[in-house]
Design an enzyme around this catalytic site. Structure first.
Site, PDB file in Angstrom:
ATOM      1  CG  ASP A  65     -20.182 -71.391  14.390  1.00  0.00           C
ATOM      2  OD1 ASP A  65     -19.921 -70.192  14.589  1.00  0.00           O
ATOM      3  OD2 ASP A  65     -20.852 -71.772  13.424  1.00  0.00           O
ATOM      4  CG  ASN A 133     -24.578 -77.324   3.740  1.00  0.00           C
ATOM      5  OD1 ASN A 133     -24.967 -76.527   4.582  1.00  0.00           O
ATOM      6  ND2 ASN A 133     -23.427 -77.975   3.853  1.00  0.00           N
ATOM      7  CG  HIS A 135     -24.086 -74.956   7.577  1.00  0.00           C
ATOM      8  ND1 HIS A 135     -23.013 -75.117   6.713  1.00  0.00           N
ATOM      9  CD2 HIS A 135     -24.062 -73.632   7.888  1.00  0.00           C
ATOM     10  CE1 HIS A 135     -22.394 -73.964   6.544  1.00  0.00           C
ATOM     11  NE2 HIS A 135     -23.009 -73.049   7.236  1.00  0.00           N
ATOM     12  CD  GLU A 140     -21.270 -78.410   7.088  1.00  0.00           C
ATOM     13  OE1 GLU A 140     -22.348 -78.017   6.613  1.00  0.00           O
ATOM     14  OE2 GLU A 140     -20.171 -77.929   6.745  1.00  0.00           O
TER      15      GLU A 140
HETATM   16  C1  F6R Z   1     -21.401 -68.620  11.403  1.00  0.00           C
HETATM   17  C2  F6R Z   1     -22.276 -69.752  11.202  1.00  0.00           C
HETATM   18  C3  F6R Z   1     -22.674 -70.240   9.847  1.00  0.00           C
HETATM   19  C4  F6R Z   1     -23.098 -69.129   8.902  1.00  0.00           C
HETATM   20  C5  F6R Z   1     -23.496 -69.681   7.557  1.00  0.00           C
HETATM   21  C6  F6R Z   1     -23.887 -68.592   6.575  1.00  0.00           C
HETATM   22  O1  F6R Z   1     -21.226 -68.382  12.798  1.00  0.00           O
HETATM   23  O2  F6R Z   1     -22.667 -70.313  12.168  1.00  0.00           O
HETATM   24  O3  F6R Z   1     -23.746 -71.145  10.004  1.00  0.00           O
HETATM   25  O4  F6R Z   1     -24.165 -68.420   9.480  1.00  0.00           O
HETATM   26  O5  F6R Z   1     -22.425 -70.414   7.021  1.00  0.00           O
HETATM   27  O6  F6R Z   1     -22.791 -67.779   6.328  1.00  0.00           O
HETATM   28  P1  F6R Z   1     -22.934 -66.459   5.436  1.00  0.00           P
HETATM   29  O7  F6R Z   1     -23.788 -65.512   6.209  1.00  0.00           O
HETATM   30  O8  F6R Z   1     -21.531 -65.965   5.301  1.00  0.00           O
HETATM   31  O9  F6R Z   1     -23.556 -66.875   4.149  1.00  0.00           O
END
Ligand code: F6R
Length: 257
Positions: A65, A133, A135, A140
């Protein structure tokens, strides 16, 4: 789904590095994630590259992403982040590191082009973090289980979670381009890593909850080769944990990783 529970975040990173290294040695296409969770895994892989001869020659990287509206050179763009945290420190060709174009004037066309590009490759392994959440990527809750790469609006909770990377929550972009859940599921192996108590509810929903767009990570339940690798804190709300540990300790000899 294979559930691996390790004592500490360090042990999670080592296990994740073991799994990814197996693919890197074959010059595979690697799907990578940003965020804080994979950083320890990247550091372990860099260490193995620098001190143990692990090579990524011939590998390509596809990112999950990207924020919309950030220049690829912006320190918090995911294109820049993956280079700073990982790919600049290993023997991978920079031109083989791909992300959705977050600064495109036509985000819908950029999303379609990225989907087409990734479809033309076989992503051997996709590394995933998980949001509080549920995702994955920036899919989301309520994301279609059949979604492909597209533009999404971030949930206010995600903006709040990611504000730590910016000087101010106001600076966190509100929109992103993300691989969809169907895009992610096309990878040969899905490896979801999570550490810390803040991820415990999302991990329980992913593994033991219903398959539901309200927990996008539950899409792993549809995948023939999905590994959920967590530390004790992130595993805390799993009710079947003794079974997972039993299965982990009694793995058949042919099982990969
Ligand atoms: C990042 C991504 C997000 C993160 C998620 C967890 O490329 O795709 O889905 O993996 O927000 O983020 P952290 O590891 O910072 O808790």
């Amino acid at each position: 789904m294979e559930i691996l529970i390790r004592a500490t975040p360090e042990a999670v990173a080592k296990q994740a590095a073991d799994i990814i290294a197996g693919y890197a040695r074959n010059g595979s296409v690697l799907g990578l994630a940003t965020g804080s969770t994979p950083i320890a895994t990247y550091q372990e892989l860099i260490r193995r590259h620098q001190h143990e001869g692990l090579s990524f020659a011939g590998c390509k990287v596809f990112m999950l992403d990207e924020y919309l509206g950030l220049d690829p050179q912006h320190e918090q763009s995911y294109a820049r982040t993956i280079r700073r945290e990982f790919t600049e420190h290993i023997d991978i060709n920079d031109a083989d590191v791909f992300s959705p174009s977050g600064n495109s004037k036509d985000p819908l066309a950029a999303a379609a082009a990225y989907e087409q590009h990734i479809t033309s490759e076989h992503v051997a392994i996709q590394l995933l973090g998980i949001g509080t959440n549920g995702h994955i990527g920036f899919n989301e809750p309520t994301s279609s289980l059949n979604s492909v790469t597209r533009m999404k609006t971030l949930h206010p909770q995600t903006i709040q979670d990611n504000a730590r990377f910016f000087d101010d929550a106001e600076e966190v972009p509100t929109h992103v381009l993300t691989q969809g859940l169907a895009t992610i599921r096309r990878a040969g192996h899905l490896l979801l890593v999570a550490t810390g108590a803040s991820k415990a509810a999302a991990i329980a929903a992913t593994v033991e909850g219903p398959l539901s767009a309200m927990c996008p990570a539950s899409t792993l339940q549809l995948h023939p080769h999905a590994t959920v690798l967590v530390d004790e804190e992130a595993a805390a709300q799993l009710t079947f944990r003794e079974y997972y540990q039993y299965a982990d300790q009694n793995k058949p000899a042919f099982q990969r990783y």
